[in-house]
Enzyme design. Sequence first.
Site, PDB file in Angstrom:
ATOM      1  N   LYS A   1      47.985  62.896  34.125  1.00  0.00           N
ATOM      2  CA  LYS A   1      49.027  63.184  35.361  1.00  0.00           C
ATOM      3  C   LYS A   1      50.249  62.184  35.112  1.00  0.00           C
ATOM      4  O   LYS A   1      51.094  62.808  35.392  1.00  0.00           O
ATOM      5  CB  LYS A   1      48.241  62.865  36.578  1.00  0.00           C
TER       6      LYS A   1
ATOM      7  N   GLU B   1      50.945  65.686  46.468  1.00  0.00           N
ATOM      8  CA  GLU B   1      49.615  65.817  47.195  1.00  0.00           C
ATOM      9  C   GLU B   1      48.479  65.313  45.718  1.00  0.00           C
ATOM     10  O   GLU B   1      48.974  65.388  44.728  1.00  0.00           O
ATOM     11  CB  GLU B   1      49.433  67.177  47.284  1.00  0.00           C
TER      12      GLU B   1
ATOM     13  N   SER C   1      40.718  64.510  29.654  1.00  0.00           N
ATOM     14  CA  SER C   1      41.770  64.567  30.372  1.00  0.00           C
ATOM     15  C   SER C   1      41.983  63.219  31.440  1.00  0.00           C
ATOM     16  O   SER C   1      42.744  62.796  32.119  1.00  0.00           O
ATOM     17  CB  SER C   1      41.819  65.889  31.513  1.00  0.00           C
TER      18      SER C   1
END
Length: 707
Positions: free
Chosen positions: A172, A194, A461
Amino acid sequence: MLDSVMATSGTASTFRPSVSASSRLTHLRSPPSKVPLFTPLPSSRSRSFSVSCTIAKDPTFLMAEAENTKTAGSDPTLWKRPDSFGRFGKFGGKYVPETLMHALSELETAFYSLATDDDFQRELAGILKDYVGRESPLYFAERLTEHYRRENGEGPLIYLKREDLNHTGAHKINNAVAQALLAKRLGKKRIIAETGAGQHGVATATVCARFGLQCIIYMGAQDMERQALNVFRMRLLGAEVRGVHSGTATLKDATSEAIRDWVTNVETTHYILGSVAGPHPYPMMVRDFHAVIGKETRRQAMEKWGGKPDVLVACVGGGSNAMGLFHEFVDDTEVRMIGVEAAGFGLDSGKHAATLTKGDVGVLHGAMSYLLQDDDGQIIEPHSISAGLDYPGVGPEHSFLKDMGRAEYYSVTDEEALEAFKRVSRLEGIIPALETSHALAHLEKLCPTLPDGARVVLNFSGRGDKDVQTAINLYYPGVLDLSIVSLKTWDGLNTKEALEAFKRVSRLEGIIPALETSHALAHLEKRCPTLSDGARVVLNFSGRGDKDVQTAIKYLEKNIAMAAGNSAQNDLDVSNNTPIIAQEASIVSGRASISESVLTTNVRGVFSATNPPISPLRDMLSILSHLLSVLGRLLNQEKKLQVSQQESEDSDDNIITDLTTPFTDRLLRDRPVKHSTKVTEMAATLHATRGRGKRGRGRRGGHGRLG
């Protein structure tokens, strides 16, 4: 479609458009020949109304669109991803209020202009290398490969793209850093985002701390409880975390609330959307900021074995990590691309988040894609053990790749994901995030079907620190949940100074240090005033502070919540959902000392492992006291929820009440609509009810009926 180039040798890739910005933007200014039509349906309540939506296009336009798709056929090099209207085939687009149109156009213009801005490219590449820690390794998972080797000695070779080694522990951060830099260029100092699993929230809070930006994170109340440690990390980094109790209190509702905030504060606020979802240009922009994953993979594969991967595997919620890996290889048709969704309790149970497997076409959060919805167009509550996959929609480009047959999508249950979580931890010594565990679980079905020597690259991830508590509760229910932490003190530095340094560096640099490292950082307060101008200090940042967050909660939680602007703390108090310290850390004056503190959680942890119960009556009273405390908190939260719902029902709905209004593919057929009004798709305001109480036909948090 954007082609990436290297900004600096051996570091991070950046983006450059294959079509000039002015050319693309000229096309965007030209509306399609026919556009969606929206007809308001009167409601029994004067303050809200539903929206009936249908799409009608000029036959010439439809024929041209069909011809373009036919011409492109199965050749990905001819596909437009996206086209000049921000669409991937029929998916994507801009279904947003007029209020947001200027902000989206401004964002798209800035995105293209920065592609040719050498200063921006150098700054981004430098931060990705020195701050994020790129490039991430392509690691050969030797023991996992051996695990899937067949009896005859054959089997695939498994490689892990280690995005978990990035700063903040997930992919991210790639997108968050780039968008924060972009927001600074736009002159916007207020950031909203969010988050579901908390990783995007932590990444956003991190970059806001790094660049000195105000940060507000929207998070579903249910996710806040599941990811309490990430909530504290966000607050520690200086972010304000706003709990969302509407609807299912998960990622969908947090996204809706963030968009409402953006509508209200669009002039001063930039929305760092965390996935390849939402209105154009977000799906394209987030994909291209994550495309560094695939570009590094291609280069690393050439270095390791002199070719391309045979199979790419990634988990899919919204789909950002998967698109980051897939995008580079879409044109290479010999490379299989496999996305893995959350099947929850099973596809037939109705409790899952397998959008591409079981969903229908509709509009959610500003873009057309596959959605989980019922026959009336109401969003179906998704379920996954993983907060990051618990979303009823998916990115429009994933929907396009599915329909074109270029990518394959499968699903994995909660139970299978948990088994993979444990298996990979024991075989490779790497604890995966529960999101990543879904992709790892699919190897059980995939590997037996692959030829000998096939090279599989799986996007690892995120790391699983945030999910350990969830796994404990599921693997060992009813067992004492004990965690041991230590607090060291050295001569001349006390605990308070170390904790202040712990908080200070987190807020200033967006890096949470270990408490051991915090002692060295605290010493800078005394040493720096004595140093000459320009003296260069190298401090060994010996460890990250994930392990010390529980310890810090006791000392810092109230101060952090107040400093973040929450005078009464956020809707869901993290300190109420985290372990309490049963034994204070002792400090021995004049020498280093370690005191182990036993952390106990909920009723399971009433008894200390180091202090066995002496009086059964005393212990029963302790349990009763704890239960009454928990009951009091629950009643208080229920009261807050009722007040919040009443205030929401009485609020003015004239701007927008819910941007999660879907409409199913049956509405794409020609249907007569009375009193239809022509508006451009890009300026169409989807104004729907929240579906609470007497409003709409849906469950709480649902939507008014469409069509």
